[in-house]
Design a protein around this motif. Structure first.
Motif, PDB file in Angstrom:
ATOM      1  N   PHE A 296      -3.840 -16.528 -11.987  1.00  0.00           N
ATOM      2  CA  PHE A 296      -3.400 -15.560 -10.985  1.00  0.00           C
ATOM      3  C   PHE A 296      -2.061 -14.973 -11.404  1.00  0.00           C
ATOM      4  O   PHE A 296      -1.141 -15.705 -11.799  1.00  0.00           O
ATOM      5  CB  PHE A 296      -3.273 -16.243  -9.613  1.00  0.00           C
ATOM      6  CG  PHE A 296      -2.903 -15.312  -8.505  1.00  0.00           C
ATOM      7  CD1 PHE A 296      -3.817 -14.411  -8.002  1.00  0.00           C
ATOM      8  CD2 PHE A 296      -1.625 -15.334  -7.950  1.00  0.00           C
ATOM      9  CE1 PHE A 296      -3.471 -13.549  -6.971  1.00  0.00           C
ATOM     10  CE2 PHE A 296      -1.272 -14.486  -6.932  1.00  0.00           C
ATOM     11  CZ  PHE A 296      -2.203 -13.585  -6.435  1.00  0.00           C
ATOM     12  N   VAL A 297      -1.954 -13.643 -11.332  1.00  0.00           N
ATOM     13  CA  VAL A 297      -0.728 -12.943 -11.712  1.00  0.00           C
ATOM     14  C   VAL A 297      -0.361 -11.952 -10.614  1.00  0.00           C
ATOM     15  O   VAL A 297      -1.210 -11.153 -10.184  1.00  0.00           O
ATOM     16  CB  VAL A 297      -0.896 -12.194 -13.054  1.00  0.00           C
ATOM     17  CG1 VAL A 297       0.397 -11.456 -13.404  1.00  0.00           C
ATOM     18  CG2 VAL A 297      -1.272 -13.165 -14.162  1.00  0.00           C
ATOM     19  N   THR A 298       0.878 -11.999 -10.163  1.00  0.00           N
ATOM     20  CA  THR A 298       1.387 -11.057  -9.171  1.00  0.00           C
ATOM     21  C   THR A 298       2.413 -10.144  -9.833  1.00  0.00           C
ATOM     22  O   THR A 298       3.313 -10.623 -10.532  1.00  0.00           O
ATOM     23  CB  THR A 298       2.054 -11.793  -7.993  1.00  0.00           C
ATOM     24  OG1 THR A 298       1.140 -12.737  -7.450  1.00  0.00           O
ATOM     25  CG2 THR A 298       2.467 -10.810  -6.917  1.00  0.00           C
ATOM     26  N   LEU A 299       2.281  -8.844  -9.614  1.00  0.00           N
ATOM     27  CA  LEU A 299       3.195  -7.866 -10.197  1.00  0.00           C
ATOM     28  C   LEU A 299       4.049  -7.263  -9.092  1.00  0.00           C
ATOM     29  O   LEU A 299       3.530  -6.860  -8.045  1.00  0.00           O
ATOM     30  CB  LEU A 299       2.404  -6.770 -10.918  1.00  0.00           C
ATOM     31  CG  LEU A 299       1.398  -7.263 -11.969  1.00  0.00           C
ATOM     32  CD1 LEU A 299       0.670  -6.087 -12.597  1.00  0.00           C
ATOM     33  CD2 LEU A 299       2.096  -8.101 -13.027  1.00  0.00           C
ATOM     34  N   VAL A 300       5.355  -7.195  -9.324  1.00  0.00           N
ATOM     35  CA  VAL A 300       6.320  -6.754  -8.315  1.00  0.00           C
ATOM     36  C   VAL A 300       7.168  -5.633  -8.900  1.00  0.00           C
ATOM     37  O   VAL A 300       7.536  -5.670 -10.087  1.00  0.00           O
ATOM     38  CB  VAL A 300       7.210  -7.926  -7.862  1.00  0.00           C
ATOM     39  CG1 VAL A 300       8.162  -7.487  -6.756  1.00  0.00           C
ATOM     40  CG2 VAL A 300       6.369  -9.102  -7.396  1.00  0.00           C
ATOM     41  N   SER A 301       7.496  -4.651  -8.041  1.00  0.00           N
ATOM     42  CA  SER A 301       8.313  -3.523  -8.501  1.00  0.00           C
ATOM     43  C   SER A 301       9.674  -3.435  -7.810  1.00  0.00           C
ATOM     44  O   SER A 301      10.485  -2.588  -8.187  1.00  0.00           O
ATOM     45  CB  SER A 301       7.558  -2.204  -8.276  1.00  0.00           C
ATOM     46  OG  SER A 301       7.404  -1.959  -6.886  1.00  0.00           O
ATOM     47  N   GLN A 302       9.919  -4.271  -6.822  1.00  0.00           N
ATOM     48  CA  GLN A 302      11.175  -4.231  -6.081  1.00  0.00           C
ATOM     49  C   GLN A 302      11.877  -5.577  -6.162  1.00  0.00           C
ATOM     50  O   GLN A 302      11.258  -6.627  -5.957  1.00  0.00           O
ATOM     51  CB  GLN A 302      10.930  -3.856  -4.618  1.00  0.00           C
ATOM     52  CG  GLN A 302      10.265  -2.502  -4.429  1.00  0.00           C
ATOM     53  CD  GLN A 302      11.110  -1.351  -4.928  1.00  0.00           C
ATOM     54  OE1 GLN A 302      12.328  -1.336  -4.731  1.00  0.00           O
ATOM     55  NE2 GLN A 302      10.483  -0.379  -5.571  1.00  0.00           N
TER      56      GLN A 302
ATOM     57  N   MET B  44       2.552   1.742 -15.874  1.00  0.00           N
ATOM     58  CA  MET B  44       2.112   1.525 -17.243  1.00  0.00           C
ATOM     59  C   MET B  44       2.142   0.035 -17.605  1.00  0.00           C
ATOM     60  O   MET B  44       1.280  -0.446 -18.348  1.00  0.00           O
ATOM     61  CB  MET B  44       2.989   2.322 -18.202  1.00  0.00           C
ATOM     62  CG  MET B  44       2.910   3.830 -17.999  1.00  0.00           C
ATOM     63  SD  MET B  44       1.219   4.472 -17.984  1.00  0.00           S
ATOM     64  CE  MET B  44       0.705   4.085 -19.646  1.00  0.00           C
ATOM     65  N   GLY B  45       3.124  -0.697 -17.080  1.00  0.00           N
ATOM     66  CA  GLY B  45       3.163  -2.136 -17.316  1.00  0.00           C
ATOM     67  C   GLY B  45       1.979  -2.846 -16.677  1.00  0.00           C
ATOM     68  O   GLY B  45       1.367  -3.735 -17.289  1.00  0.00           O
ATOM     69  N   ALA B  46       1.652  -2.465 -15.435  1.00  0.00           N
ATOM     70  CA  ALA B  46       0.503  -3.058 -14.760  1.00  0.00           C
ATOM     71  C   ALA B  46      -0.790  -2.733 -15.502  1.00  0.00           C
ATOM     72  O   ALA B  46      -1.663  -3.591 -15.675  1.00  0.00           O
ATOM     73  CB  ALA B  46       0.433  -2.566 -13.323  1.00  0.00           C
ATOM     74  N   ALA B  47      -0.923  -1.475 -15.960  1.00  0.00           N
ATOM     75  CA  ALA B  47      -2.120  -1.078 -16.703  1.00  0.00           C
ATOM     76  C   ALA B  47      -2.254  -1.874 -17.995  1.00  0.00           C
ATOM     77  O   ALA B  47      -3.365  -2.293 -18.374  1.00  0.00           O
ATOM     78  CB  ALA B  47      -2.069   0.420 -16.992  1.00  0.00           C
ATOM     79  N   ARG B  48      -1.144  -2.105 -18.675  1.00  0.00           N
ATOM     80  CA  ARG B  48      -1.195  -2.868 -19.928  1.00  0.00           C
ATOM     81  C   ARG B  48      -1.599  -4.318 -19.679  1.00  0.00           C
ATOM     82  O   ARG B  48      -2.395  -4.891 -20.448  1.00  0.00           O
ATOM     83  CB  ARG B  48       0.169  -2.811 -20.609  1.00  0.00           C
ATOM     84  CG  ARG B  48       0.208  -3.555 -21.937  1.00  0.00           C
ATOM     85  CD  ARG B  48       1.557  -3.422 -22.605  1.00  0.00           C
ATOM     86  NE  ARG B  48       1.585  -4.142 -23.877  1.00  0.00           N
ATOM     87  CZ  ARG B  48       2.630  -4.217 -24.685  1.00  0.00           C
ATOM     88  NH1 ARG B  48       3.750  -3.578 -24.354  1.00  0.00           N
ATOM     89  NH2 ARG B  48       2.578  -4.903 -25.801  1.00  0.00           N
ATOM     90  N   ILE B  49      -1.067  -4.922 -18.614  1.00  0.00           N
ATOM     91  CA  ILE B  49      -1.415  -6.312 -18.301  1.00  0.00           C
ATOM     92  C   ILE B  49      -2.903  -6.428 -17.954  1.00  0.00           C
ATOM     93  O   ILE B  49      -3.589  -7.352 -18.398  1.00  0.00           O
ATOM     94  CB  ILE B  49      -0.533  -6.831 -17.155  1.00  0.00           C
ATOM     95  CG1 ILE B  49       0.914  -6.992 -17.635  1.00  0.00           C
ATOM     96  CG2 ILE B  49      -1.060  -8.160 -16.616  1.00  0.00           C
ATOM     97  CD1 ILE B  49       1.891  -7.347 -16.539  1.00  0.00           C
TER      98      ILE B  49
ATOM     99  N   ALA C 214      -8.564  -8.599 -17.246  1.00  0.00           N
ATOM    100  CA  ALA C 214      -8.562  -9.136 -15.884  1.00  0.00           C
ATOM    101  C   ALA C 214      -9.978  -9.220 -15.314  1.00  0.00           C
ATOM    102  O   ALA C 214     -10.828  -8.353 -15.565  1.00  0.00           O
ATOM    103  CB  ALA C 214      -7.697  -8.268 -14.978  1.00  0.00           C
ATOM    104  N   GLY C 215     -10.204 -10.282 -14.549  1.00  0.00           N
ATOM    105  CA  GLY C 215     -11.492 -10.412 -13.874  1.00  0.00           C
ATOM    106  C   GLY C 215     -11.575  -9.524 -12.660  1.00  0.00           C
ATOM    107  O   GLY C 215     -12.654  -9.036 -12.299  1.00  0.00           O
TER     108      GLY C 215
END
Length: 266
Positions: free
Chosen positions: A92-98, A140-145, A151-152
């Motif tokens: 599980f990976v959570t991406l944060v921008s703030q 772009m970072g989220a798209a690359r990950i 990702a499933g």
């Protein structure tokens, strides 16, 4: 300083009665029914598919800060998905921008793993990642990950901007199951084009009550619908009264004038 007049006081009492009445019914076991939201109901399917494929679940939060109600709605969904991933032992990976959202998101995921009895499997540096507060860089970072981790499933919840298409396009191209929710209708067309399910408009705010087992959460949601019905009734009644104001009896005109709804007769 302006004080509430009689009409405002009556409306405040009616709204308070609607909320308290729904809460009272919920505590007595009469939990309001919440219709199924396809995008939210498919979260379990998405995590299950990622588990079968042995691939990670990627959850991207929106661009709003901690003071925004949209962020708290997204965090409630994050807690639910994190518990599913912890229960199924799915990466599980959570991406944060703030920056201010990062510690809250980290603690939310930590509590989810603790609630499922696997706190030792939580690794903050790998599972909660701060990318950037610049929307283009974040997208772009989220798209690359999503692309590099194969990702499933990919989940996008929160307010996004024009970069939503940049972020969701790689997953759509690779056939990743994607679910998105955005309270702003401006980005919904991009998510509709790239995601399997889209949570639209007020469904986004209702998601927390839909996923919650707390009767009070569903009761507050039902009270909001009741208040909207009261507003709709007032609009309809006001329209009828305006159309037939010439035929009002004197007592009705004086009563409405006392409530400051109408002015003196011309």
């Amino acid at each position: 300083m302006q004080h509430a007049d009689a009409l405002v006081a009556i409306l405040m009492l009616a709204f308070a009665a609607a909320v308290l009445g729904c809460l009272w019914r919920a505590k007595r076991g009469r939990v309001p029914y919440v219709r199924q939201i396809p995008g939210i109901a498919s979260l379990e399917e998405a995590v299950g598919r990622a588990t079968e494929l042995g691939r990670p679940v990627v959850f991207a939060l929106g661009h709003s800060g901690l003071q925004a109600i949209e962020t708290h709605a997204a965090l409630s969904i994050l807690a639910y998905v994190a518990r599913l991933a912890a229960r199924l032992r799915t990466p599980f990976v959570t991406l944060v921008s703030q920056q201010d959202v990062y510690p809250v998101a980290e603690e939310t995921v930590r509590q989810a793993y603790t609630a499922e009895g696997v706190p030792d499997q939580f690794r903050a540096e790998e599972q909660v990642r701060y990318l950037s507060n610049h929307t283009v860089v974040y997208a772009m970072g989220a798209a690359r990950i999503i692309e590099e981790s194969r990702a499933g499933c990919a989940l996008f919840f929160g307010p996004f901007d024009f970069t939503s298409l940049l972020m969701a396009e790689p997953g759509a191209r690779l056939g990743v199951m994607q679910i998105a929710g955005d309270p702003s209708l401006f980005q919904i067309p991009f998510f509709v084009c790239t995601c399997d399910y889209t949570v639209i408009g007020e469904e986004y705010y209702a998601a927390g009550a839909y996923l919650s087992t707390d009767p009070a959460a569903r009761a507050t949601l039902a009270s909001q619908d009741l208040i909207k019905a009261i507003f709709a009734g007032l609009v309809g009644a006001g329209t009828l009264l305006y159309q037939f104001h010439a035929a009002w009896p004197p007592w009705l005109h004086e009563f409405l004038r006392a409530l400051k709804i109408v002015g003196p007769r011309p």
